[in-house]
Scaffold this active site. Sequence first.
Site, PDB file in Angstrom:
ATOM      1  N   ASN A 294      10.911  -6.108   8.660  1.00 41.48           N
ATOM      2  CA  ASN A 294      10.342  -5.182   7.669  1.00 41.48           C
ATOM      3  C   ASN A 294      11.482  -4.400   7.044  1.00 41.48           C
ATOM      4  O   ASN A 294      12.500  -4.139   7.679  1.00 41.48           O
ATOM      5  CB  ASN A 294       9.356  -4.217   8.361  1.00 41.48           C
ATOM      6  CG  ASN A 294       8.323  -3.665   7.409  1.00 41.48           C
ATOM      7  OD1 ASN A 294       7.639  -4.436   6.747  1.00 41.48           O
ATOM      8  ND2 ASN A 294       8.222  -2.355   7.313  1.00 41.48           N
TER       9      ASN A 294
ATOM     10  N   PHE B 228       0.813  -1.212   0.000  1.00 42.78           N
ATOM     11  CA  PHE B 228       0.000   0.000   0.000  1.00 42.78           C
ATOM     12  C   PHE B 228       0.844   1.258   0.000  1.00 42.78           C
ATOM     13  O   PHE B 228       0.549   2.220  -0.694  1.00 42.78           O
ATOM     14  CB  PHE B 228      -0.880   0.014   1.267  1.00 42.78           C
ATOM     15  CG  PHE B 228      -2.307  -0.317   0.988  1.00 42.78           C
ATOM     16  CD1 PHE B 228      -2.769  -0.501  -0.293  1.00 42.78           C
ATOM     17  CD2 PHE B 228      -3.196  -0.425   2.041  1.00 42.78           C
ATOM     18  CE1 PHE B 228      -4.094  -0.797  -0.534  1.00 42.78           C
ATOM     19  CE2 PHE B 228      -4.530  -0.721   1.814  1.00 42.78           C
ATOM     20  CZ  PHE B 228      -4.973  -0.908   0.523  1.00 42.78           C
ATOM     21  N   ARG B 229       1.894   1.253   0.814  1.00 43.55           N
ATOM     22  CA  ARG B 229       2.524   2.530   1.124  1.00 43.55           C
ATOM     23  C   ARG B 229       3.855   2.761   0.434  1.00 43.55           C
ATOM     24  O   ARG B 229       4.337   3.887   0.395  1.00 43.55           O
ATOM     25  CB  ARG B 229       2.675   2.657   2.646  1.00 43.55           C
ATOM     26  CG  ARG B 229       1.318   2.823   3.297  1.00 43.55           C
ATOM     27  CD  ARG B 229       1.360   2.948   4.790  1.00 43.55           C
ATOM     28  NE  ARG B 229       0.021   3.211   5.285  1.00 43.55           N
ATOM     29  CZ  ARG B 229      -0.915   2.284   5.416  1.00 43.55           C
ATOM     30  NH1 ARG B 229      -0.645   1.030   5.094  1.00 43.55           N
ATOM     31  NH2 ARG B 229      -2.117   2.601   5.849  1.00 43.55           N
TER      32      ARG B 229
ATOM     33  N   CYS C 186     -22.437 -11.680  -0.849  1.00 39.20           N
ATOM     34  CA  CYS C 186     -23.577 -10.785  -0.652  1.00 39.20           C
ATOM     35  C   CYS C 186     -23.451 -10.160   0.738  1.00 39.20           C
ATOM     36  O   CYS C 186     -23.274 -10.879   1.732  1.00 39.20           O
ATOM     37  CB  CYS C 186     -24.888 -11.562  -0.768  1.00 39.20           C
ATOM     38  SG  CYS C 186     -26.305 -10.561  -0.253  1.00 39.20           S
TER      39      CYS C 186
ATOM     40  N   SER D  37       4.796  -5.679   7.516  1.00 42.31           N
ATOM     41  CA  SER D  37       3.665  -4.771   7.750  1.00 42.31           C
ATOM     42  C   SER D  37       4.204  -3.454   8.290  1.00 42.31           C
ATOM     43  O   SER D  37       5.089  -3.445   9.149  1.00 42.31           O
ATOM     44  CB  SER D  37       2.680  -5.378   8.749  1.00 42.31           C
ATOM     45  OG  SER D  37       1.707  -4.418   9.090  1.00 42.31           O
ATOM     46  N   SER D  38       3.633  -2.357   7.809  1.00 45.06           N
ATOM     47  CA  SER D  38       4.034  -1.050   8.347  1.00 45.06           C
ATOM     48  C   SER D  38       3.479  -0.866   9.760  1.00 45.06           C
ATOM     49  O   SER D  38       3.839   0.063  10.454  1.00 45.06           O
ATOM     50  CB  SER D  38       3.522   0.073   7.438  1.00 45.06           C
ATOM     51  OG  SER D  38       2.103   0.022   7.380  1.00 45.06           O
TER      52      SER D  38
ATOM     53  N   HIS E 290      -8.668  -8.999   6.942  1.00 42.42           N
ATOM     54  CA  HIS E 290      -9.261  -8.064   5.970  1.00 42.42           C
ATOM     55  C   HIS E 290      -9.947  -8.791   4.823  1.00 42.42           C
ATOM     56  O   HIS E 290     -10.156  -8.221   3.757  1.00 42.42           O
ATOM     57  CB  HIS E 290      -8.190  -7.098   5.449  1.00 42.42           C
ATOM     58  CG  HIS E 290      -7.648  -6.198   6.533  1.00 42.42           C
ATOM     59  ND1 HIS E 290      -6.469  -5.518   6.430  1.00 42.42           N
ATOM     60  CD2 HIS E 290      -8.155  -5.884   7.749  1.00 42.42           C
ATOM     61  CE1 HIS E 290      -6.269  -4.814   7.549  1.00 42.42           C
ATOM     62  NE2 HIS E 290      -7.264  -5.032   8.363  1.00 42.42           N
TER      63      HIS E 290
END
Length: 256
Positions: free
Chosen positions: A220, A35-36, A129, A195-196, A121
Amino acid sequence: MDDDIDELVEMIQSARRAVVFTGAGISTECGIPDFRSPGGFWTKYKPIEFNAYLASEETRLEAWRRYFTIYDAVSHAVPGRGHKVIARLYHAGKVSHIITQNIDDLHRASGVPAEAIIELHGNGSYAKCLNCGERYELDWARARIESDNRPPYCLLCAGIVKTATISFGQAMPDGEMAEARAATFDADLFLALGSSLQVFPAASFPVMAKSNRARLVIVNREPTGLDALADLVIAGELGDVLSSVADQLWPGERIS
Ligand code: NAD
């Protein structure tokens, strides 16, 4: 770095029950951007909040279009060295659970059984649905969108169908949160990998582990918000670090 790897190997060997917690960094080696980092998703798209998704068909259509753009680019990805070493640790009885923020399904693809994987997540390889929970395949959703240029609705209850992922502003899944808490409280070693540690409540699990007196290791590429809390921080490439760990734990065995 070598001393750090030795220390990590010693911690794994002496652990009774370890939990692995993964973020997007475990999958960058497989061609899935995080993401970052530069080139990550956030540099290209502003996230669509859950309420906005619910509020308009047009926003849902845009969310599906974006999702398929990303999915088509990354769905060929296969597990990397990091996933394989984690799977090896699981099968060696060292790791009880993998708590993941990732939606890419690569821990399952690396041979870890579904019951040992806690997806905080959700999972991006199918849709659900939002009303009745009925599962739909992505190809079905794509075909519906292509046929009438409208976002898909459930065939059973006409509810809104969404990828089985958790969006910003969407409630975290109760069952997975409870499972992750139980696994964390049972662990005497907690490995936070790639992971950040900026996305909460997911990032609260390493804090929980530490407050329960587990040893906390963070691997990391760059500093994280929780480095000061960790017993060991290794700044390096996950594939390299975990391959070195595997070389020491299982000399002569090739995990590539
Ligand atoms: P993040 O992007 O915030 O953090 C990833 C971290 O991994 C960064 O600090 C980066 O420096 C590090 N990193 C990247 N490649 C690495 C490597 N090869 N070796 C070592 N470190 C590396 O991601 P996050 O912490 O997982 O949280 C953000 C959200 O992103 C999560 O909610 C997750 O659902 C979602 N996400 C998932 C995927 C996926 O499923 N693969 C991809 C992108 C984002």
